[in-house]
Scaffold this active site. Structure first.
Site, PDB file in Angstrom:
ATOM      1  N   VAL A  94       0.837  -1.206   0.000  1.00  0.00           N
ATOM      2  CA  VAL A  94       0.000   0.000   0.000  1.00  0.00           C
ATOM      3  C   VAL A  94       0.875   1.261   0.000  1.00  0.00           C
ATOM      4  CG1 VAL A  94      -1.754   1.293   1.276  1.00  0.00           C
ATOM      5  CG2 VAL A  94      -1.923  -1.186   1.096  1.00  0.00           C
TER       6      VAL A  94
ATOM      7  N   LYS B  33      -7.311  -0.716  10.414  1.00  0.00           N
ATOM      8  CA  LYS B  33      -8.608  -1.028  11.051  1.00  0.00           C
ATOM      9  C   LYS B  33      -8.446  -1.737  12.386  1.00  0.00           C
ATOM     10  CE  LYS B  33      -7.283  -4.045   7.934  1.00  0.00           C
ATOM     11  NZ  LYS B  33      -7.115  -4.250   6.521  1.00  0.00           N
TER      12      LYS B  33
ATOM     13  N   GLU C  65     -10.395   6.511   5.841  1.00  0.00           N
ATOM     14  CA  GLU C  65     -11.242   5.903   4.800  1.00  0.00           C
ATOM     15  C   GLU C  65     -10.717   4.545   4.337  1.00  0.00           C
ATOM     16  OE1 GLU C  65     -14.337   7.392   3.063  1.00  0.00           O
ATOM     17  OE2 GLU C  65     -14.241   5.211   3.122  1.00  0.00           O
TER      18      GLU C  65
ATOM     19  N   GLY D 262     -11.190  -0.832   1.724  1.00  0.00           N
ATOM     20  CA  GLY D 262     -10.187  -0.323   0.775  1.00  0.00           C
ATOM     21  C   GLY D 262     -10.609   0.916   0.009  1.00  0.00           C
TER      22      GLY D 262
ATOM     23  N   ILE E 269     -13.563   1.668  -1.376  1.00  0.00           N
ATOM     24  CA  ILE E 269     -14.983   2.073  -1.361  1.00  0.00           C
ATOM     25  C   ILE E 269     -15.166   3.211  -0.350  1.00  0.00           C
ATOM     26  CG2 ILE E 269     -17.352   1.309  -0.999  1.00  0.00           C
ATOM     27  CD1 ILE E 269     -16.460  -1.543  -1.463  1.00  0.00           C
TER      28      ILE E 269
ATOM     29  N   GLU F  58      -3.799  -9.916   4.835  1.00  0.00           N
ATOM     30  CA  GLU F  58      -2.997  -9.237   5.858  1.00  0.00           C
ATOM     31  C   GLU F  58      -1.670  -9.977   5.996  1.00  0.00           C
ATOM     32  OE1 GLU F  58      -4.255  -6.376   7.529  1.00  0.00           O
ATOM     33  OE2 GLU F  58      -5.583  -6.717   5.857  1.00  0.00           O
TER      34      GLU F  58
ATOM     35  N   ASP G  59     -10.576  -9.611  10.817  1.00  0.00           N
ATOM     36  CA  ASP G  59     -10.458  -8.373  10.023  1.00  0.00           C
ATOM     37  C   ASP G  59     -11.849  -7.800   9.726  1.00  0.00           C
ATOM     38  OD1 ASP G  59      -8.731  -6.620   8.076  1.00  0.00           O
ATOM     39  OD2 ASP G  59     -10.358  -7.404   6.833  1.00  0.00           O
TER      40      ASP G  59
ATOM     41  N   LYS H  48     -13.553  -4.137  10.897  1.00  0.00           N
ATOM     42  CA  LYS H  48     -14.223  -3.190   9.989  1.00  0.00           C
ATOM     43  C   LYS H  48     -15.672  -2.952  10.418  1.00  0.00           C
ATOM     44  CE  LYS H  48     -11.220  -4.508   6.169  1.00  0.00           C
ATOM     45  NZ  LYS H  48     -11.018  -5.513   5.118  1.00  0.00           N
TER      46      LYS H  48
HETATM   47  N1  HSE Z   1      -6.851  -8.092   4.172  1.00  0.00           N
HETATM   48  C1  HSE Z   1      -7.876  -7.157   3.885  1.00  0.00           C
HETATM   49  C2  HSE Z   1      -8.928  -7.820   3.025  1.00  0.00           C
HETATM   50  C3  HSE Z   1      -7.281  -5.978   3.168  1.00  0.00           C
HETATM   51  O1  HSE Z   1      -8.662  -8.905   2.509  1.00  0.00           O
HETATM   52  O2  HSE Z   1     -10.021  -7.291   2.885  1.00  0.00           O
HETATM   53  C4  HSE Z   1      -8.146  -4.765   3.154  1.00  0.00           C
HETATM   54  O3  HSE Z   1      -8.516  -4.357   4.414  1.00  0.00           O
END
Ligand code: HSE
Length: 437
Positions: A14, A104, A128, A133, A135, A189, A200, A204
């Site tokens: 990133v 996050k 954001e 990602g 969106i 990740e 994850d 979020k």
């Molecule tokens: N590892 C995360 C995913 C990356 O696969 O959505 C974006 O947050």
């Protein structure tokens, strides 16, 4: 003209995407912001690695070269994880620097203290890229829907698990092969455990629900299950009943005043919109009391969509610096002190239909005993199939039952009893069915 000077912490997939975007869109970014964005320093973790888009004289391995530079206005954190990223973000905010982060994990676990610190120091903390990602769902919740009252957020918010499930479904490949491909593509990740165990997506959802309901929430409030136990046989059976399996994140404000917060695999009808979200795509349904339903979809993982969200935040933060209007928009819809405490519905109270799979010996009375336990817990069978036995009499067969809506706690108790019956050769599998998807 005064430049907005940034320091970048993290130079992985990133980080390099951000540097590429800043270089390739330098002209339009400057026109839109009214000032150039100048990268003052890039801090990487490992020395000697080949990196694109970074001038060697800007590269450093010491975060203090960013955090301690009084000329740097904005710290961009794309390291990920709690530590040391959390320490760096805290230090930056303590020193009055604004921060843009894609982290996050950090915001879900420690966000309350960090946002309070940012508000106290008059700094911005934008995020954001932390959720879905590329969106722009944070902006939509924070700004576009500020006049509405959100009643539900539902979606696919982890690209890696969606990529794995999509490939398992379309190509009948093994879970491990699909996971390796997702890592290769840069979606997963650093530790993919959080992608596949639902962690994850839970981070979020915690952030989304905090904004959607103006509530003070933590990941521990979310009922979480991952996709590690989903097998090719479940994919095939789900399809026979007209469903596909997705990792869904759901946050609802219930009429009784409680919140329902869940991340788990679910069978969704093949004809539903969420069933058509494939690969690393994400999708989020937002339901507003006034707006009704609204759908956002796009790439939730990957270098450039994530970099795009980071740089969009940089423009916003830069505008606030140039006009001295930091903190004008509360980062989580309301100032931290206005977040409400909301009760969260215990997982056992959730009611939904279920897909159940039992691996059983193919002999008399096994199904009768399963049905009898389900009946004793008031669980009604909606549909049922048993696979024909492929090999010898000792080989187990799969029996799949779809139930009518049932309470989660009753179902779990019934499954515990069924597991003890003779003729049941594996722990039963249970996956919720979401018809509202
Ligand atoms: N590892 C995360 C995913 C990356 O696969 O959505 C974006 O947050």
């Amino acid at each position: 003209m005064r430049a907005i000077r940034i320091g970048l912490l993290g130079c992985g997939v990133v980080g390099q995407g951000i540097l590429r975007l800043l270089r390739e869109h330098a002209g339009s970014l400057e026109r839109r912001l009214g000032a150039p964005i100048e990268v003052r320093r890039v801090v990487a973790k490992t020395e000697g690695k080949a990196r694109s888009y970074v001038a060697p004289e800007l590269l450093s391995y010491d975060p203090e070269t960013v955090l301690g530079d009084p000329e740097i206005d904005v710290v961009v954190e794309v390291i990920g994880g709690l530590d040391p990223a959390g320490r760096y973000v805290r230090t930056a905010l303590e020193r009055g620097k604004s921060v843009v982060t894609a982290n996050k994990f950090l915001l879900a676990e420690e966000g309350h203290a960090l946002f309070e610190l940012a508000e106290e120091r008059g700094a911005d903390l934008y995020f954001e890229a932390a959720v879905c990602g590329g969106i722009p769902v944070i902006r939509v919740l924070r700004e576009a829907l500020v006049a509405d009252s959100v009643v539900a957020v539902r979606g696919i918010v982890n690209g890696t698990s969606n990529y794995i499930l999509s490939r398992m479904q379309s190509e009948q490949i093994d879970y491990g092969v699909a996971l390796a491909a997702a890592q290769e593509a840069g979606y997963a990740e650093a530790d993919p455990t959080l992608d596949v165990n639902g962690g994850d997506a839970t981070h979020k959802l915690t952030i989304l629900a905090t904004l959607a309901f103006g509530a003070k929430l933590l990941p521990s409030h979310v009922t979480t299950e991952g996709i590690e136990h989903i097998t090719a046989i479940d994919m095939k059976m789900a399809e026979r009943f007209g469903y596909v399996i997705k990792l869904l994140a759901t946050a609802r404000s219930l009429p009784v005043g409680m919140l329902d917060l869940r991340v788990h695999p679910a069978l969704v009808p093949k004809t539903s919109v969420l069933a058509s979200i494939h690969g690393a795509l994400n999708a989020v349904y937002l339901e507003g009391a006034m707006l009704g339903p609204s759908l956002l979809s796009g790439y939730g993982a990957g270098a450039m969509p994530t970099a795009m969200s980071v740089v969009s935040d940089l423009v916003d933060v830069g505008r606030n610096i140039l006009r001295d209007s930091r903190g004008r928009v509360p980062q989580r819809t309301v100032p931290s002190g206005m977040l409400l405490r909301r009760e969260v519905q215990p997982a056992g109270m959730h009611v939904s239909p279920y897909y159940l799979r039992f691996a059983v010996m193919d002999r008399p009375n096994v199904i009768a005993k399963i049905a009898s336990v389900l009946g004793a817990f008031d669980i009604a069978i909606h549909q049922m199939i048993q696979e024909a036995r492929a090999s010898g009499p000792k080989a187990p067969v799969h029996v799949v039952v779809l139930t009518h809506p049932t309470r989660d706690d009753a179902l779990r108790s019934a499954l515990r009893e069924i597991q003890m019956l003779s003729g049941i050769v594996e722990p039963p599998r249970a996956i919720r069915i979401e018809t509202a998807a």
